[in-house]
Design a protein around this motif. Sequence first.
Motif, short mmCIF file in Angstrom:
data_model
loop_
_atom_site.label_atom_id
_atom_site.label_comp_id
_atom_site.label_asym_id
_atom_site.label_seq_id
_atom_site.Cartn_x
_atom_site.Cartn_y
_atom_site.Cartn_z
N VAL A 1 0.83 -1.21 0.00
CA VAL A 1 0.00 0.00 0.00
C VAL A 1 0.87 1.25 0.00
O VAL A 1 0.62 2.20 -0.75
CB VAL A 1 -0.94 -0.01 1.22
CG1 VAL A 1 -1.68 1.33 1.34
CG2 VAL A 1 -1.95 -1.15 1.11
N LEU B 1 1.05 4.17 -2.86
CA LEU B 1 0.87 5.59 -2.54
C LEU B 1 2.09 6.41 -2.94
O LEU B 1 1.96 7.53 -3.47
CB LEU B 1 0.60 5.75 -1.04
CG LEU B 1 -0.74 5.21 -0.53
CD1 LEU B 1 -0.82 5.34 0.99
CD2 LEU B 1 -1.91 5.92 -1.18
N ALA C 1 1.98 6.83 -6.67
CA ALA C 1 0.98 7.84 -7.04
C ALA C 1 1.50 9.25 -6.80
O ALA C 1 1.16 10.19 -7.53
CB ALA C 1 -0.31 7.60 -6.26
#
Length: 277
Positions: free
Chosen positions: A21, A25, A28
Amino acid sequence: MTREIVGAAVPRSRGIVGHLVLGLLGLAAIVPVYWLYATSLRAPEDVHSLSPFPWPLSGASYAEAWGAVDMPRLLLNTTVMAVMIALGQLLTGLLAGYAFAAWRFRFQNVLYLLFVATWLVPFQVTMVPNYVLLNQLGTLNSVAGVVIPNLCSALAVIMLRAHVRSVPFELLEAARMDGRNAWSTLWTVVVPNLAPALAALGVLLFVNAWNEYFWPALVLQRTNAVLQLGLRSFMGTEGNDWGPMMATAGMACLPVLLLYLVLQRRIVDGFVRSGLK
């Protein structure tokens, strides 16, 4: 035995999921920065291309941006503005945080809550009074006009008060018993213990000041004196010149990235120690 193996596998699987995760992130967050530099390195005829890889590489956008605006002056002015704001906020935050954390006086909590409440006041409320004051002082259309109203930050006071309170009270008492006054105790005892926190907060304040657009745009109406306002040179009614604009934005990001790389260890230490007593 089987239960122990299963119990050990569950935290490990959770750790793997957590890292995945965080990786997504992080990816991104990196994509917009990558696209900025990719666009700035495209040939002028390929600026609107959707290809993720700029090829052939071209420095035409950087050359055009360098010729369209006075880049050295913009970099110098923006650096001076951001450094002065960050240092001013660090100094006022350190002094106020030290007073609120290490001293006891009447109405202390009330004054601190009032100080914190200023953080909740929208910028638009103080914008007009500050502008009128700067006009009376004759500092409009100057970097000083951008700096003066931003020399104090409630965020800096809140964070540094918390960090000063984490300094062992015994150290402060020992300094006082040693004959040191409050000023000497602050700089010889408190500040050395807050070095990681000051570095982390300083970078945060510097980045906030570096990225500021609205207030400089209001104060520096007649000149593009800082980098963020220099980007307006590539915006027009007929469309934006995306290549030079992305090149200018890319050059504006470099000082912040370099600052983070230099102070990376202290920044991490500051955030890690912020939760330790």
